[in-house]
Design a protein around this motif. Structure first.
Motif, PDB file in Angstrom:
ATOM      1  N   LEU A   1       5.941   0.798   7.699  1.00  0.00           N
ATOM      2  CA  LEU A   1       6.149  -0.344   6.814  1.00  0.00           C
ATOM      3  C   LEU A   1       7.423  -1.107   7.180  1.00  0.00           C
ATOM      4  O   LEU A   1       7.439  -2.344   7.192  1.00  0.00           O
TER       5      LEU A   1
ATOM      6  N   ALA B   1       1.006  -9.660   1.789  1.00  0.00           N
ATOM      7  CA  ALA B   1       0.275  -8.393   1.775  1.00  0.00           C
ATOM      8  C   ALA B   1       0.776  -7.513   0.648  1.00  0.00           C
ATOM      9  O   ALA B   1       1.949  -7.544   0.273  1.00  0.00           O
TER      10      ALA B   1
ATOM     11  N   MET C   1       0.407  -3.370  -0.266  1.00  0.00           N
ATOM     12  CA  MET C   1      -0.035  -2.069   0.212  1.00  0.00           C
ATOM     13  C   MET C   1       0.340  -0.988  -0.796  1.00  0.00           C
ATOM     14  O   MET C   1       1.344  -1.111  -1.498  1.00  0.00           O
TER      15      MET C   1
END
Length: 207
Positions: free
Chosen positions: A35, A190, A192
């Protein structure tokens, strides 16, 4: 604000134990490393400039960003945490400050990381924090947030070596955080999640 004072005092108390517990933890977390690598690519695409680790604690992620080649520095509410960060990462810059009012110039950053540092911010203060993040990031600058997922607010009275604390831990779903970011002017790229429920949420956005 009482919650700021309580958070500062609590992390002053646990600073050394917290640093000792987490010092080598990133090396055992390949998902988190991935990440952070994604965030690094977003920052590189945004241009050249400083990257702030806001709520940096003992500076372990500030140091990681520096090793990735960024002009990284840390900001933390706790003076004791900042002292530990300076001890463990000599040569890097660490400042005492609050994310509700950052002592940084407008549009001065290319990237901003907030790694589980929003968890003690009350809901009614989050828009103020995101407005500050938007203010200090340059146009096109990259933002990454990590926080605990869920719906509960837990009063934490002890932690990190058994030391007393007096903080509230806010677990949040992604949707309201995305809405707050968009209201502040960010474009969310995004979302996640990690771990079994409730797990954690990681958000990536551009200013």
């Amino acid at each position: 604000m009482d919650w700021l004072d309580d958070t500062r005092d609590s992390y002053d108390t646990v600073a050394v134990s917290y640093a000792d517990l987490l010092r080598d933890s990133l090396a055992r977390e390949p998902f988190q490393l991935g990440l952070l690598a994604l965030f690094a690519e977003m920052v590189r695409g945004a241009g050249v400039g400083p990257v702030a680790d806001v709520g940096c604690g003992p500076g372990r992620l500030t140091g990681h960003l520096h090793r990735l080649g960024f002009d990284a520095f840390g900001v933390d509410l706790s003076p004791a945490m900042t002292d530990v960060a300076r001890r463990d990462h000599p040569g890097l810059r660490f400042e005492v400050g609050t994310m509700t009012k950052l002592d940084l110039d407008d549009a001065s950053l290319t990237g901003l990381l907030s790694w589980f540092s929003l968890i003690h911010i009350p809901d009614d203060e989050v828009p103020t924090v995101f407005a500050e993040f938007h203010r200090v990031l340059a146009p096109g600058g990259a933002l990454m947030l990590g926080f605990h997922a869920g719906d509960e607010i837990k009063h934490k009275t002890e932690g990190y070596g058994g030391h007393p604390m007096n903080v509230y831990v806010h677990r949040r779903r992604a949707a309201p955080v995305v809405a707050w970011l968009e209201a502040a002017g960010f474009t969310v790229e995004a979302v996640m999640t990690a771990g079994p429920e409730p797990g954690a949420v990681f958000l990536f956005a551009y200013r």
